[in-house]
Scaffold this motif. Structure first.
Motif, PDB file in Angstrom:
ATOM      1  N   LEU B   2     -47.598 -36.508  26.667  1.00 43.95           N
ATOM      2  CA  LEU B   2     -46.316 -35.876  26.996  1.00 43.95           C
ATOM      3  C   LEU B   2     -45.299 -36.926  27.417  1.00 43.95           C
ATOM      4  O   LEU B   2     -44.112 -36.817  27.094  1.00 43.95           O
ATOM      5  N   ALA B   5     -43.870 -38.526  24.320  1.00 43.82           N
ATOM      6  CA  ALA B   5     -42.939 -37.615  23.655  1.00 43.82           C
ATOM      7  C   ALA B   5     -41.622 -37.536  24.407  1.00 43.82           C
ATOM      8  O   ALA B   5     -40.544 -37.520  23.795  1.00 43.82           O
ATOM      9  N   LEU B   8     -39.657 -40.718  23.723  1.00 43.57           N
ATOM     10  CA  LEU B   8     -39.097 -40.726  22.367  1.00 43.57           C
ATOM     11  C   LEU B   8     -37.911 -39.768  22.248  1.00 43.57           C
ATOM     12  O   LEU B   8     -36.903 -40.083  21.593  1.00 43.57           O
ATOM     13  N   THR B   9     -38.025 -38.597  22.883  1.00 46.36           N
ATOM     14  CA  THR B   9     -36.916 -37.643  22.814  1.00 46.36           C
ATOM     15  C   THR B   9     -35.704 -38.156  23.582  1.00 46.36           C
ATOM     16  O   THR B   9     -34.566 -37.949  23.160  1.00 46.36           O
ATOM     17  N   ALA B  12     -34.036 -40.495  21.182  1.00 45.70           N
ATOM     18  CA  ALA B  12     -33.316 -39.795  20.109  1.00 45.70           C
ATOM     19  C   ALA B  12     -32.027 -39.193  20.638  1.00 45.70           C
ATOM     20  O   ALA B  12     -30.958 -39.332  20.019  1.00 45.70           O
ATOM     21  N   LEU B  13     -32.101 -38.533  21.809  1.00 44.58           N
ATOM     22  CA  LEU B  13     -30.897 -37.903  22.356  1.00 44.58           C
ATOM     23  C   LEU B  13     -29.884 -38.961  22.792  1.00 44.58           C
ATOM     24  O   LEU B  13     -28.676 -38.756  22.665  1.00 44.58           O
TER      25      LEU B  13
END
Lengths: 136, 89
Positions: B2, B5, B8-9, B12-13
Motif C-alpha cells: 500500500l 501504491a 506512486l499515486t 502521478a498526481l
C-alpha cells in the motif's frame, strides 16, 4: 487489514493516479480549446473518483463497517463534470464567434504569435462603415 | 505494498498538477485557464484523499468535499462571467 483489501486499495489508487495523469497530459498536449476540454472532464473525473473509492474501501476495512460518506464526493464530481464542460464550451464558443479567441486548429498561438485582439470584429466594423458611407 | 501504491499515486498526481499549472500559465485563452484551474482543483481533491489514506484519519473528508463544491461554483461563476459579464442573470 487483510491482504486482499490492501491489493484492492492499491489497484484502485494506481488506476486513479493513471487516469488523473492521462487527463492532465491531455489538457497540456491537445491542440485547441475544445479538444482540451474533452480530456480533463472525463479522464480526471474518473481518476479522482477511483481514488475516492479507494479511500472508501480503506476506511470501511479500517472501521469494520461500511462507510459510504466518501461516495458523496465521487457522486458530486460525476454530476458536476458535464455541467462544467457544457458551460465552459459555451464560453469558448462565444469567444470564438466574437473573434477574441483562436480558431480550432489555429497553431499561430502555439509559438507566441498572437493575432491582434478583436481582428475579426474590427474587419466587420470596417465593412459596415464602408457600406454605410456609400449610402447618400 | 500500500505504501508503494500511495507513493506512486502521489507522483502521478504531482505530475498532473505540474501539467495543470503549466497550462494555467501558458494557456492562450481565458477558457483554457479556467479549465486548468478546475482540473487543478479536482487533482488537489485526489491529493487530499490520498493524504487521508496515508495518515489514516477521516479528517480530510470534509476538506475534500468543500474543495469539490467551491471548485464547481468558482468554475461556473467564471464561465458565466465570460459568457455575458453577469454571473447571476
Amino acid at each position: 487489514m487483510s491482504l486482499w483489501v490492501e491489493i484492492l486499495v492499491s489497484l484502485l489508487l494506481l488506476v486513479g493516479g493513471f487516469f488523473a495523469l492521462v487527463g492532465s497530459i491531455g489538457l497540456a498536449r491537445l491542440p485547441d480549446s475544445f479538444t482540451r476540454m474533452h480530456a480533463p472532464t472525463k479522464a480526471t473525473t474518473l481518476g479522482v473518483g477511483s481514488v475516492v473509492v479507494a479511500l472508501l474501501v480503506h476506511g470501511s476495512a479500517t472501521a469494520g463497517r461500511p462507510q459510504l460518506g466518501e461516495l458523496a464526493i465521487s457522486l458530486f464530481l460525476f454530476i458536476t463534470a458535464p455541467v462544467v464542460a457544457h458551460v465552459l464550451s459555451k464560453a469558448a464558443f462565444r469567444a470564438l464567434r466574437t473573434g477574441s479567441a483562436a480558431a480550432p486548429g489555429d497553431v499561430g498561438l502555439a509559438d507566441g504569435k498572437e493575432p491582434p485582439p478583436g481582428a475579426a470584429v474590427g474587419a466587420a466594423e470596417a465593412a459596415t462603415r464602408a457600406a454605410g458611407s456609400t449610402r447618400p | 505494498m500500500l505504501t508503494v501504491a500511495v507513493v506512486l499515486t502521489y507522483a502521478a498526481l504531482g505530475t498532473a498538477i505540474a501539467l495543470n499549472i503549466w497550462r494555467l500559465v501558458r494557456g492562450p485563452d481565458a477558457t483554457d485557464r479556467i479549465l486548468a484551474l478546475d482540473t487543478l482543483t479536482i487533482n488537489v481533491i485526489g491529493v487530499v484523499m490520498l493524504l487521508g489514506i496515508a495518515v489514516g484519519t477521516k479528517v480530510y473528508f470534509e476538506a475534500a468535499l468543500i474543495l469539490a463544491m467551491m471548485g464547481f461554483v468558482g468554475t461556473v461563476a467564471l464561465s458565466k462571467y465570460l459568457l455575458g459579464g453577469d454571473i447571476i442573470e
